[in-house]
Scaffold this active site. Structure first.
Site, PDB file in Angstrom:
ATOM      1  N   LYS A 115       0.865  -1.183   0.000  1.00 31.75           N
ATOM      2  CA  LYS A 115       0.000   0.000   0.000  1.00 31.75           C
ATOM      3  C   LYS A 115       0.896   1.225   0.000  1.00 31.75           C
ATOM      4  O   LYS A 115       2.019   1.185   0.497  1.00 31.75           O
ATOM      5  CB  LYS A 115      -0.887   0.030   1.256  1.00 31.75           C
ATOM      6  CG  LYS A 115      -2.146   0.827   1.066  1.00 31.75           C
ATOM      7  CD  LYS A 115      -3.155   0.031   0.276  1.00 31.75           C
ATOM      8  CE  LYS A 115      -4.440   0.764   0.065  1.00 31.75           C
ATOM      9  NZ  LYS A 115      -5.441  -0.106  -0.593  1.00 31.75           N
TER      10      LYS A 115
HETATM   11  P1  NAD Z   1     -12.996   7.461  -3.831  1.00 29.48           P
HETATM   12  O1  NAD Z   1     -12.038   8.510  -3.466  1.00 29.48           O
HETATM   13  O2  NAD Z   1     -13.367   7.248  -5.266  1.00 29.48           O
HETATM   14  O3  NAD Z   1     -14.382   7.674  -3.035  1.00 29.48           O
HETATM   15  C1  NAD Z   1     -14.426   7.834  -1.649  1.00 29.48           C
HETATM   16  C2  NAD Z   1     -15.846   8.263  -1.291  1.00 29.48           C
HETATM   17  O4  NAD Z   1     -15.949   8.321   0.135  1.00 29.48           O
HETATM   18  C3  NAD Z   1     -16.224   9.650  -1.791  1.00 29.48           C
HETATM   19  O5  NAD Z   1     -17.588   9.659  -2.165  1.00 29.48           O
HETATM   20  C4  NAD Z   1     -16.002  10.527  -0.559  1.00 29.48           C
HETATM   21  O6  NAD Z   1     -16.781  11.731  -0.567  1.00 29.48           O
HETATM   22  C5  NAD Z   1     -16.476   9.587   0.513  1.00 29.48           C
HETATM   23  N1  NAD Z   1     -15.996   9.949   1.838  1.00 29.48           N
HETATM   24  C6  NAD Z   1     -14.744  10.294   2.218  1.00 29.48           C
HETATM   25  N2  NAD Z   1     -14.717  10.572   3.530  1.00 29.48           N
HETATM   26  C7  NAD Z   1     -15.977  10.388   3.988  1.00 29.48           C
HETATM   27  C8  NAD Z   1     -16.584  10.508   5.258  1.00 29.48           C
HETATM   28  N3  NAD Z   1     -15.898  10.911   6.318  1.00 29.48           N
HETATM   29  N4  NAD Z   1     -17.911  10.215   5.368  1.00 29.48           N
HETATM   30  C9  NAD Z   1     -18.623   9.825   4.284  1.00 29.48           C
HETATM   31  N5  NAD Z   1     -18.097   9.688   3.054  1.00 29.48           N
HETATM   32  C10 NAD Z   1     -16.789   9.965   2.922  1.00 29.48           C
HETATM   33  O7  NAD Z   1     -12.429   6.114  -3.184  1.00 29.48           O
HETATM   34  P2  NAD Z   1     -12.753   4.614  -3.614  1.00 29.48           P
HETATM   35  O8  NAD Z   1     -11.729   4.177  -4.606  1.00 29.48           O
HETATM   36  O9  NAD Z   1     -14.191   4.474  -3.906  1.00 29.48           O
HETATM   37  O10 NAD Z   1     -12.389   3.852  -2.259  1.00 29.48           O
HETATM   38  C11 NAD Z   1     -13.332   3.767  -1.184  1.00 29.48           C
HETATM   39  C12 NAD Z   1     -12.875   2.681  -0.222  1.00 29.48           C
HETATM   40  O11 NAD Z   1     -12.780   1.442  -0.907  1.00 29.48           O
HETATM   41  C13 NAD Z   1     -11.510   2.906   0.416  1.00 29.48           C
HETATM   42  O12 NAD Z   1     -11.524   2.381   1.720  1.00 29.48           O
HETATM   43  C14 NAD Z   1     -10.583   2.079  -0.450  1.00 29.48           C
HETATM   44  O13 NAD Z   1      -9.412   1.703   0.232  1.00 29.48           O
HETATM   45  C15 NAD Z   1     -11.484   0.899  -0.738  1.00 29.48           C
HETATM   46  N6  NAD Z   1     -11.106   0.136  -1.926  1.00 29.48           N
HETATM   47  C16 NAD Z   1     -11.087   0.719  -3.150  1.00 29.48           C
HETATM   48  C17 NAD Z   1     -10.778  -0.034  -4.267  1.00 29.48           C
HETATM   49  C18 NAD Z   1     -10.823   0.546  -5.653  1.00 29.48           C
HETATM   50  O14 NAD Z   1     -10.723  -0.234  -6.607  1.00 29.48           O
HETATM   51  N7  NAD Z   1     -11.022   1.836  -5.821  1.00 29.48           N
HETATM   52  C19 NAD Z   1     -10.439  -1.400  -4.129  1.00 29.48           C
HETATM   53  C20 NAD Z   1     -10.484  -1.974  -2.861  1.00 29.48           C
HETATM   54  C21 NAD Z   1     -10.816  -1.188  -1.770  1.00 29.48           C
END
Ligand code: NAD
Length: 425
Positions: A115
């Protein structure tokens, strides 16, 4: 004489300690070899960098922190996202790297976990500033990454464009194009056509078997999604496609709620135009706290870590929680949900669709032979379904919850690999 480490490592933090405690509990249950147990508690390699970052106005030069942690390099190169957020720290990144090791092992990918992160709020950056940060961060960690070494991908606050800049920076240094150094790239650079949607869709692909195991019909289930970014949006789209009613979603600006079911396409269009859900008025506005307590069948946390805690776990009405985000549930909250017989499909399997599609992308880049979208989606579904089925079997056989079962599967695979490699020298 034992040489076990007793001093506090640099990555000690509440999140890392909690991740290790989770591993320790499973290791105890599995009666894991003591030496392997100790080895897996520590990330193998971790790197902290600081670098100068000049704002667009050319007056301020800030010093920015960047991190990259590789948990174990036993089974192949390491794999894991890069996040941009103003509170990223070494402990968080180390915890997420360890979780990536288990995740890759659970779905059978030939990777260890990694990471990375940059401690900066992406919301305050212009596109030029984000590009400069990305390129300098890549340049600082350039000897640490590579297609055979460690392959970054997008995570919170980063996207396909960020990966394109990372790929370009790496390729400029090598003197030739190296698409396989990152995944989650734009398709023009060898990115997978299905990568962007894979995590959210992968999560929801586990909803039908989970619902069936609880005797619930999928059509009409009321779904709530916390976080409306990459994962949350496609989870909502996929749930609606299954015939579920997505009654609430939220992001950092708060939530929207409609018992009749939200118009997901309209919400996506709004966020694409305005950057967040703020200002969307075609339904009731609710807070993030209210969202967790809504009457619903399925809750998908898909934003950030540590949002389901001992303060709100008792209020959750959903019977099934599918963890789209990494580490959204604290250990204390997990115990409360377990006691209340809420089925929690843990992050290490629920959001593994992202890294699985990334694995496909890496394979295709190396072979320079690209599969059709249908092939990718079919293989992704098969891997997710098989892994989930195996985790369910372990859960039934060992009489443990799904998180413990998934960890047993992942830790067992890594342990077996370590045992046959032995200790060098
Ligand atoms: P992103 O940046 O595209 O979206 C994050 C979302 O969370 C946004 O809508 C943001 O406004 C919201 N957010 C942030 N802080 C917040 C809070 N305090 N309260 C409510 N909403 C909040 O990120 P993503 O890629 O969708 O990732 C989201 C989660 O999924 C993370 O934990 C990431 O590690 C995990 N993840 C992502 C992927 C991927 O392929 N993108 C894969 C595995 C895990």
């Amino acid at each position: 004489m034992s040489t076990r480490q007793v001093n506090t490592p640099g990555w000690a933090s509440p999140m890392f300690d909690e991740t290790v405690a989770q591993f320790d509990a499973v290791a105890e249950l599995m009666d894991l070899d003591d030496n392997i147990r100790e080895r897996l508690r520590h990330p193998q390699r971790s790197m902290v960098v600081t670098f100068p970052f000049r704002r667009d106005d050319y007056e301020d030069v800030d010093t920015v922190y960047g991190y990259r942690v590789q948990h174990t390099i036993t089974m192949g190169p390491t794999k894991g996202g890069v996040r941009f957020a103003d509170d990223v720290n070494l402990g968080e990144v180390a915890a997420l790297a360890m979780l990536m090791t288990w995740k890759c092992a659970i779905v059978g990918l030939p990777f260890g976990g990694a990471k990375g992160g940059v401690r900066i709020d992406p919301a305050i950056l212009s596109s030029h500033e984000k590009q400069r940060i990305t390129r300098r961060y890549t340049s600082e960690i350039i000897d640490f990454i590579g297609p055979e070494r460690d392959i970054p991908a997008p995570d919170m606050g980063t996207d396909a464009q960020t990966m394109a800049w990372m790929m370009d920076t790496y390729s400029q240094q090598k003197g030739h194009a190296v698409p396989s150094v990152v995944t989650g790239k734009p398709p023009e650079l060898g990115g997978s056509v299905a990568r962007r949607e894979a995590t959210g869709r992968g999560c929801v692909s586990l909803l039908p078997p989970a619902a069936t195991s609880r005797g619930m019909a999928v059509a009409g289930l009321r779904v709530v999604v916390h976080g409306f970014g990459n994962v949350g949006q496609y989870a909502a789209v996929a749930a609606a496609e299954l015939g579920c009613k997505v009654i609430a979603v939220s992001d950092i600006s708060g939530g929207v709620h409609d018992e009749a079911g939200l118009d997901i396409a309209a919400l996506q269009a709004w966020v694409a135009l305005n950057g967040s859900l703020a200002g969307y008025e075609d339904c009731d506005r609710i807070s993030n706290e209210e969202l967790f307590a809504l009457d619903c069948d399925v809750l998908i946390p898909a934003a950030i870590q540590g949002v389901i805690t001992d303060s709100n776990a008792a209020d959750i009405k959903a019977q099934i929680v599918i963890e789209g985000a990494n580490n959204p549930t604290t250990t204390a909250a997990d115990a409360i949900l377990r006691d209340r017989d809420v089925m929690v499909i843990p992050d290490i399997i629920a959001n593994a669709g992202g890294v699985t599609a990334s694995y496909f992308e890496w394979v295709q880049d190396i072979q320079k032979y690209f599969w059709s979208e249908n092939e990718i989606v079919a293989r992704l579904r098969e891997i997710m379904a098989t892994a989930f089925d195996e985790v369910m079997q372990i859960s039934i056989k060992e009489g443990v919850d799904l998180r413990t079962a998934a960890l047993i599967k992942g830790v067992r695979k890594v342990t077996n690999a370590k045992m046959v490699r032995g200790v060098f020298p």
